[in-house]
Write a protein that holds these residues in place. Structure first.
Motif, short mmCIF file in Angstrom:
data_model
loop_
_atom_site.label_atom_id
_atom_site.label_comp_id
_atom_site.label_asym_id
_atom_site.label_seq_id
_atom_site.Cartn_x
_atom_site.Cartn_y
_atom_site.Cartn_z
N GLU A 187 -54.91 -33.40 -0.99
CA GLU A 187 -54.91 -33.53 -2.44
C GLU A 187 -56.27 -33.73 -3.07
OE1 GLU A 187 -50.05 -34.29 -3.28
OE2 GLU A 187 -51.79 -35.97 -3.12
N LEU A 188 -56.82 -34.57 -2.16
CA LEU A 188 -58.19 -35.00 -2.44
C LEU A 188 -59.27 -33.68 -2.69
CD1 LEU A 188 -58.45 -38.41 -0.85
CD2 LEU A 188 -58.50 -38.01 -3.35
N HIS A 189 -59.25 -33.08 -1.65
CA HIS A 189 -59.76 -31.78 -1.64
C HIS A 189 -59.53 -30.85 -2.99
CE1 HIS A 189 -61.16 -27.78 -0.44
NE2 HIS A 189 -59.86 -27.35 -0.67
N PHE A 190 -58.46 -30.87 -3.21
CA PHE A 190 -58.10 -29.96 -4.59
C PHE A 190 -58.58 -30.84 -5.64
CE2 PHE A 190 -54.88 -29.32 -7.84
CZ PHE A 190 -54.69 -27.80 -7.95
N LYS A 191 -58.35 -31.82 -5.97
CA LYS A 191 -59.00 -32.55 -7.16
C LYS A 191 -60.43 -32.35 -7.15
CE LYS A 191 -59.99 -37.42 -8.53
NZ LYS A 191 -59.38 -37.43 -9.97
N ALA A 192 -61.24 -32.45 -5.97
CA ALA A 192 -62.64 -32.03 -5.98
C ALA A 192 -63.13 -30.98 -6.71
CB ALA A 192 -63.14 -32.64 -4.78
N VAL A 193 -62.24 -29.72 -6.11
CA VAL A 193 -62.76 -28.41 -6.49
C VAL A 193 -62.21 -28.16 -7.75
CG1 VAL A 193 -62.72 -27.42 -4.03
CG2 VAL A 193 -60.78 -27.46 -5.27
N VAL A 194 -61.03 -28.66 -8.25
CA VAL A 194 -60.78 -28.11 -9.68
C VAL A 194 -61.43 -28.95 -10.53
CG1 VAL A 194 -58.85 -28.65 -11.18
CG2 VAL A 194 -58.49 -27.78 -9.09
N SER A 323 -42.99 -22.06 -11.16
CA SER A 323 -43.49 -22.83 -10.10
C SER A 323 -43.97 -21.71 -9.07
CB SER A 323 -42.21 -23.67 -9.31
OG SER A 323 -41.19 -22.85 -9.14
N THR A 324 -45.24 -22.58 -8.19
CA THR A 324 -45.63 -21.82 -7.17
C THR A 324 -45.83 -22.54 -5.97
OG1 THR A 324 -47.04 -20.40 -8.91
CG2 THR A 324 -48.01 -20.44 -6.81
N PHE A 325 -45.43 -22.04 -4.92
CA PHE A 325 -45.58 -22.87 -3.69
C PHE A 325 -47.06 -21.96 -2.98
CE2 PHE A 325 -41.26 -23.96 -4.03
CZ PHE A 325 -41.38 -25.04 -3.41
N PHE A 326 -47.81 -22.86 -2.40
CA PHE A 326 -49.08 -22.07 -1.76
C PHE A 326 -49.34 -22.64 -0.33
CE2 PHE A 326 -50.26 -25.58 -4.58
CZ PHE A 326 -51.11 -26.54 -3.86
N PHE A 327 -50.31 -22.21 0.36
CA PHE A 327 -50.84 -22.74 1.65
C PHE A 327 -52.17 -22.72 1.62
CE2 PHE A 327 -51.55 -21.14 6.09
CZ PHE A 327 -51.09 -22.45 6.86
N LEU A 328 -52.63 -23.59 2.15
CA LEU A 328 -53.94 -23.94 2.47
C LEU A 328 -54.26 -23.87 3.73
CD1 LEU A 328 -54.77 -27.04 0.21
CD2 LEU A 328 -54.86 -24.54 -0.51
N MET A 438 -50.22 -20.41 -17.85
CA MET A 438 -49.98 -21.22 -16.83
C MET A 438 -50.07 -20.31 -15.32
SD MET A 438 -46.21 -22.53 -17.95
CE MET A 438 -45.87 -23.86 -19.05
N HIS A 439 -49.74 -19.26 -15.40
CA HIS A 439 -49.66 -18.45 -13.96
C HIS A 439 -51.29 -18.32 -13.59
CE1 HIS A 439 -45.85 -17.08 -12.79
NE2 HIS A 439 -45.55 -17.44 -14.21
N SER A 440 -52.14 -17.89 -14.65
CA SER A 440 -53.65 -17.71 -14.50
C SER A 440 -54.31 -18.87 -14.07
CB SER A 440 -54.33 -17.27 -15.80
OG SER A 440 -55.51 -17.37 -15.79
N ILE A 446 -55.57 -22.60 -7.06
CA ILE A 446 -55.20 -22.36 -5.61
C ILE A 446 -56.44 -21.45 -4.77
CG2 ILE A 446 -53.73 -21.02 -3.93
CD1 ILE A 446 -51.49 -21.60 -6.18
N ALA A 447 -56.73 -20.46 -5.43
CA ALA A 447 -58.01 -19.68 -4.98
C ALA A 447 -59.31 -20.72 -5.01
CB ALA A 447 -58.39 -18.65 -5.75
N LEU A 448 -59.60 -21.64 -5.99
CA LEU A 448 -60.72 -22.37 -5.80
C LEU A 448 -60.64 -23.28 -4.65
CD1 LEU A 448 -61.19 -23.42 -9.42
CD2 LEU A 448 -63.01 -22.37 -7.99
N ALA A 449 -59.30 -23.85 -4.19
CA ALA A 449 -58.96 -24.67 -3.08
C ALA A 449 -59.02 -23.93 -1.94
CB ALA A 449 -57.79 -25.40 -3.36
N GLY A 450 -59.25 -22.53 -1.81
CA GLY A 450 -59.33 -21.73 -0.64
C GLY A 450 -58.11 -21.41 -0.24
N GLY A 451 -56.83 -21.54 -0.89
CA GLY A 451 -55.38 -21.20 -0.51
C GLY A 451 -54.93 -19.98 -1.03
#
Length: 555
Positions: A187-194, A323-328, A438-440, A446-451
């Motif tokens: 989540e810290l990684h996600f926060k930084a990129v977003v 809702s969206t599930f994703f994989f990093l 929302m979807h966009s 997710i793409a920014l985080a590499g997922g």
């Protein structure tokens, strides 16, 4: 009708024992009022009703595959984490909708209601929500403002000991919090990129209750009324709790037109009863409270409630959600297990038009999520390799619309002989445009985080229920239907006059000032925040008013 005039006339009759009923009982009883709490469902026992994984899974299989009694209840993720007995039997508790407008009504009829399965997120609303109509011209403002609820928000946050950060965001006012819990490494990684990509956005720790682990001394979670507000109310000695009391309607005095009590049906014996009080407070949950009010009108009860404004049952809302599930794949699983709860998660607080119309939709939405918060899953059930699994759920404000409504279906009654609600609610073009946005935004983040977005059925092997999960994910790929998010509000809205609303700014029915509606039914608009804290703050404010008026001899 048994006991037509019992010896005791209560100061207040509170209908419902969940999040709002518990707060009403606490606030009224602590001020010295004698309170009767009526609950439609059964009493519960922690020895029996706390979750048990094997037993609960067997019950789910029976309820879905054999009895078919919880088809709608099973659509919500919370059903798969709790004892399914905490969700209603749909055959005993039917409702109807138009064939082309499904509404997934999730309920819990037992002492504590839905507070037993509440996720425990506590977000304050702001004047961006309370005064949204002044900004964009759709429908009407709330007759109260943020300053009216702020003291009650603080009181509840201190009482519940909720956790959170003070982030200084105008669109999400800070509260009075216990220290927050840390984000996970992913989540810290996600926060930084977003936040690098969108400097005007913030990824913050969520605000609410931490995960509760039952003990003999504290079996029920503090987020439930049994573990907090109702428990405190009963400790005053001023509260009588009566379960198995299915309220049919409010009773009115033929001369004064004031409420004088309620009529209810014993859930087990199906006998009818009346109880009497100086005030009546409806906290039964949005649709149930509206159902009681509708069944209390002069159309059904001689000398019953008037609906001068014609708005009773109108302007039903829920949060529109996806809702969206994703994989990093580039992030290893943490050796440390992380909880998922109201405060063990993150929020991107608000995507909305605060000052200008930059987007093509009105109002706004927030995104709740978590990464690395799934329990360790054996490799035999995983279809993906090493990496972090996450989810994001966007939920947004639904515009109040006159044609979204609750009526009573005179042709169908429940097992207690009470006409059932007929719910008509659908998303408008505004919600569909919001969903596209929302979807966009979710896909970009997710793409920014590499997922990459993935469906649950593509990440996990799900024995027995795989077809059910796959089918429901496909059905809800763009949007969940109304009702799914369990944030329904409206139907008995507050306003500035008897011509435009059902209750006033103190939650009093215009035609019967000692009848109060304090749960989500009184909302003029939905906001985007999780509604429970605001509902409880409204209830606490109304309860303080009732106690003050009682001391003056008004009631």
């Amino acid at each position: 009708m048994s006991n037509p005039y019992p010896s005791e006339i209560y100061d207040a009759i509170v209908v419902g024992s969940g999040a709002n009923g518990g707060v009403a009982a606490k606030e009224l009883s602590e001020r010295g009022l004698k309170v009767l709490v009526l609950e439609a469902g059964r009493a519960i026992d922690p020895q029996v009703d706390l979750g048990h994984e094997v037993r609960d899974m067997a019950k789910r299989f029976y309820n879905l595959a054999i009895s078919k009694r919880q088809s709608h209840q099973a659509l919500h993720p919370g059903y798969w984490k709790a004892n399914p007995d905490l969700y209603i039997d749909e055959k005993d508790n039917p409702y109807t909708t138009p064939p082309d407008k499904p509404f997934y009504w999730t309920r819990g009829r037992q002492v504590g209601g839905k507070s037993l399965t509440w996720g425990g997120i506590t977000l304050r609303m702001s004047d961006y929500e309370f005064k949204a109509a002044s900004r964009d011209g759709h429908e009407q403002d709330w007759p109260i403002a943020y300053k009216d609820l702020a003291p009650y928000y603080g009181e509840l946050e201190r009482f519940f000991k909720v956790r959170g950060d003070r982030n200084g965001l105008a669109q999400l006012p800070d509260g009075e919090y216990q220290p927050t819990l840390p984000l996970t490494p992913a989540e810290l990684h996600f926060k930084a990129v977003v936040e690098k990509q969108w400097p005007d956005r913030c990824v913050i720790p969520s605000r609410g209750f931490s995960l509760h682990r039952s003990t003999a001394a504290q079996p029920w979670a503090p987020s439930s009324s049994q573990g907090s507000s109702l428990k405190a109310a009963i400790a005053t000695g001023n509260v009588t709790l009566r379960s198995d009391a299915v309220v049919s309607h409010v009773l009115f005095d033929a001369d004064t037109r004031k409420a004088r009590g309620v009529g209810y049906i014993d859930r087990v014996r199906k006998t009818t009863h009346e109880v009497f009080g100086r005030t009546v407070v409806l906290c039964a949950s949005t649709i149930e409270s509206v159902r009681i009010l509708l069944h209390s009108t002069e159309h059904y009860q001689s000398g019953g409630l008037l609906d001068t404004s014609g708005t009773l049952g109108r302007f039903l809302m829920d949060h529109v959600s996806t809702s969206t599930f994703f994989f990093l794949p580039g992030i290893k699983n943490s050796a440390k297990p992380y909880d998922l709860s109201g405060c063990d998660s993150f929020f991107i607080p608000c995507f909305c038009n605060l000052t200008s119309q930059q987007e093509d939709f009105l109002r706004g939405y927030g995104i709740w999520g978590g990464i690395q918060r799934f329990p360790a899953i054996p490799n035999v059930f995983r279809k993906v390799g090493e990496g972090a699994i996450g989810f994001m759920i966007a939920h947004g404000e639904v515009l109040p619309r006159y044609h979204n409504r609750i009526q009573l279906n005179p042709d169908i009654v429940d097992v207690w002989g009470i006409p059932v609600p007929h719910i008509e609610c659908a998303w408008s073009d505004n919600e569909r445009r919001m969903l596209t946005h929302m979807h966009s935004q979710i896909d970009t983040a997710i793409a920014l985080a590499g997922g990459k977005p993935m469906k649950l059925a593509d990440m996990f092997r799900i024995p027995i229920f795989s077809d059910f999960v796959h089918r429901k994910e496909s059905d809800m790929e763009f949007s969940a239907p109304p009702g799914y998010y369990i944030h329904e509000v409206g139907g008995a809205r507050m306003g500035t006059s008897a011509n435009n609303s059902v209750v006033n700014d103190r939650n009093q029915c215009w035609e019967a000032p000692n009848l109060f509606v304090t749960d989500g039914a009184c909302w003029p608009s939905s906001g985007w925040q999780s509604p429970t804290l605001t509902e409880m703050a409204i209830t606490a404010r109304a309860s303080a008013f009732i106690a003050d008026e009682m001391r003056k001899g008004v009631f």
